[in-house]
Design a protein around this motif. Structure first.
Motif, short mmCIF file in Angstrom:
data_model
loop_
_atom_site.label_atom_id
_atom_site.label_comp_id
_atom_site.label_asym_id
_atom_site.label_seq_id
_atom_site.Cartn_x
_atom_site.Cartn_y
_atom_site.Cartn_z
N GLN A 1 -56.28 39.86 6.88
CA GLN A 1 -57.40 40.67 6.41
C GLN A 1 -57.74 40.35 4.96
O GLN A 1 -58.93 40.30 4.58
N GLY A 2 -56.70 40.12 4.16
CA GLY A 2 -56.95 39.78 2.77
C GLY A 2 -57.69 38.46 2.62
O GLY A 2 -58.63 38.35 1.81
N LEU A 3 -57.28 37.45 3.38
CA LEU A 3 -57.97 36.16 3.35
C LEU A 3 -59.42 36.30 3.80
O LEU A 3 -60.34 35.76 3.15
N LEU A 4 -59.64 37.02 4.90
CA LEU A 4 -60.99 37.17 5.43
C LEU A 4 -61.88 37.97 4.48
O LEU A 4 -63.06 37.64 4.30
N SER A 5 -61.32 38.99 3.87
CA SER A 5 -62.11 39.79 2.92
C SER A 5 -62.53 38.95 1.72
O SER A 5 -63.67 39.05 1.24
N GLU A 6 -61.63 38.09 1.26
CA GLU A 6 -61.94 37.24 0.13
C GLU A 6 -62.99 36.19 0.51
O GLU A 6 -63.87 35.85 -0.29
N VAL A 7 -62.91 35.68 1.74
CA VAL A 7 -63.92 34.74 2.22
C VAL A 7 -65.29 35.40 2.24
O VAL A 7 -66.30 34.80 1.83
N ALA A 8 -65.33 36.65 2.70
CA ALA A 8 -66.60 37.39 2.73
C ALA A 8 -67.18 37.50 1.32
O ALA A 8 -68.39 37.35 1.11
N SER A 9 -66.31 37.75 0.34
CA SER A 9 -66.77 37.86 -1.05
C SER A 9 -67.29 36.53 -1.56
O SER A 9 -68.34 36.47 -2.23
N VAL A 10 -66.60 35.44 -1.23
CA VAL A 10 -67.01 34.11 -1.68
C VAL A 10 -68.34 33.70 -1.05
O VAL A 10 -69.21 33.14 -1.72
N LEU A 11 -68.51 33.99 0.23
CA LEU A 11 -69.75 33.61 0.91
C LEU A 11 -70.94 34.44 0.46
O LEU A 11 -72.09 34.00 0.54
N GLY A 12 -70.68 35.65 0.01
CA GLY A 12 -71.74 36.49 -0.55
C GLY A 12 -72.90 36.71 0.39
O GLY A 12 -72.74 37.17 1.52
N GLU A 13 -74.12 36.34 -0.05
CA GLU A 13 -75.33 36.57 0.72
C GLU A 13 -75.32 35.82 2.05
O GLU A 13 -75.85 36.30 3.05
N ALA A 14 -74.71 34.63 2.06
CA ALA A 14 -74.65 33.86 3.30
C ALA A 14 -73.81 34.60 4.35
O ALA A 14 -74.16 34.65 5.53
N GLY A 15 -72.71 35.18 3.91
CA GLY A 15 -71.89 35.96 4.83
C GLY A 15 -72.60 37.21 5.30
O GLY A 15 -72.52 37.57 6.48
N LEU A 16 -73.31 37.85 4.39
CA LEU A 16 -74.07 39.05 4.75
C LEU A 16 -75.16 38.71 5.75
O LEU A 16 -75.39 39.45 6.72
N ALA A 17 -75.81 37.58 5.56
CA ALA A 17 -76.86 37.16 6.50
C ALA A 17 -76.28 36.89 7.88
O ALA A 17 -76.89 37.22 8.90
N ALA A 18 -75.09 36.30 7.92
CA ALA A 18 -74.44 36.04 9.21
C ALA A 18 -74.12 37.35 9.93
O ALA A 18 -74.30 37.45 11.15
N LEU A 19 -73.67 38.34 9.19
CA LEU A 19 -73.37 39.64 9.79
C LEU A 19 -74.64 40.32 10.32
O LEU A 19 -74.64 40.91 11.41
N LYS A 20 -75.72 40.22 9.56
CA LYS A 20 -77.00 40.82 9.99
C LYS A 20 -77.53 40.11 11.23
O LYS A 20 -78.08 40.76 12.14
N HIS A 21 -77.37 38.78 11.27
CA HIS A 21 -77.80 38.03 12.45
C HIS A 21 -76.99 38.47 13.67
O HIS A 21 -77.55 38.62 14.77
#
Length: 301
Positions: free
Chosen positions: A269-289
């Motif tokens: 979970q810690g690794l994945l949470s940090e990846v989400a932070s690094v990806l930023g808007e790109a990660g957020l866009a993937a979640l919205k998609h």
């Protein structure tokens, strides 16, 4: 039945029984106090004995390498390699691991009260998670996060109970970025799945004592072909740590009758949470998609 003194033990349990017989003067073999102590240390740390070179073990145990060679010969082995093979079989097969764990669980029945054992497990897992934080190399953590966020392909591999961890990590990372999957997602076999990866791709592997031989072999082959291996395992001396670009030793001491997974899941979970932070808007866009797809599919899910 006790093995004859002329036959060296071929299992860790047999080696333990041989040491007891030697200490009781019933084995037909005499070892000095220092040699008995060295043998006891090897038996207490089978993982270390299995994966370290004779020189590394000598340093760790505070003896000469020649002492270990003589010990093996006194026990009836052709050399230290044959003695080490006993520990390696235990580490990769561990046939009595689960029953041994269950035995310790039953032995620890002194606590009273309906939730006494659960309370003890909670304390143990809390200690595991605190220990995890102390053992993580910040640079390795940061570099692993970068690899998970930017590699062209990411595959996650684990067997037995670590298969659930692999599925969890693949699912969570796949929510944030494309081309992520369990290594054998298509059930075409590990060899074909590995053949789809290229140098610079990432393979996350997870295993701890008793290590699953197929997971070890998969990690070794992947590393040999230039795939970046990230290992979630149990110690710095783990066979996985030897081949991984980055490895994380996860404490898992517990009364549970199998490997404790709490700290492993926390690390994931810690690794994945940090990846989400690094990806930023790109990660957020993937979640919205993803949310759009769920909404369009609606009741057909």
């Amino acid at each position: 039945m006790t093995e004859p003194p002329t036959t060296p033990p071929q299992t860790l349990n047999g080696l333990k029984q041989r040491l007891k017989a030697i200490e009781a003067g019933e084995a037909g073999i005499r070892l000095g106090k220092r040699s008995r102590h060295t043998l006891a240390l090897l038996i207490e740390a089978p993982q270390q004995a299995a994966v370290s070179t004779i020189s590394e073990l000598a340093v760790q145990l505070g003896v000469n390498a020649s002492t270990l060679s003589r010990l093996a010969q006194r026990l009836g082995y052709g050399g230290f390699g044959q003695l080490q093979a006993v520990f390696r079989r235990e580490v990769t097969e561990g046939q009595s691991f689960y029953s041994d764990q269950a035995s310790r669980l039953l032995e620890a029945s002194g606590d009273t009260g309906e939730l006494a054992r659960l309370s003890r497990l909670v304390r143990q897992e809390s200690a595991n998670m605190a220990g995890l934080l102390k053992r993580i190399d910040p640079a390795a953590f940061e570099q692993s996060v970068t690899l998970l966020a930017t590699a062209r392909r990411v595959r996650v591999h684990g067997m037995r109970q670590f298969h659930s961890l692999a599925l969890f990590m693949a699912y969570g990372l796949g929510m944030l970025r494309p081309d992520v999957a369990p290594l054998d997602a298509g059930r075409q076999g590990v060899a074909d799945a590995l053949a789809q990866l290229a140098p610079g791709d990432v393979l996350v592997v997870a295993s701890c004592f008793p290590y699953t031989p197929s997971v070890l072999a998969t990690a070794e082959v992947a590393a040999r072909h230039g795939i970046d291996v990230i290992a979630l395992t149990d110690s710095e001396s783990s066979p996985l740590a030897r081949v991984a670009r980055h490895s994380f030793p996860v404490p898992n001491h517990s009364l549970f009758y199998s490997n404790s997974m709490c700290a492993f899941m926390l690390l994931a979970q810690g690794l994945l949470s940090e990846v989400a932070s690094v990806l930023g808007e790109a990660g957020l866009a993937a979640l919205k998609h993803r949310e759009t797809m769920i909404a369009e599919l609606g009741a057909s899910l």
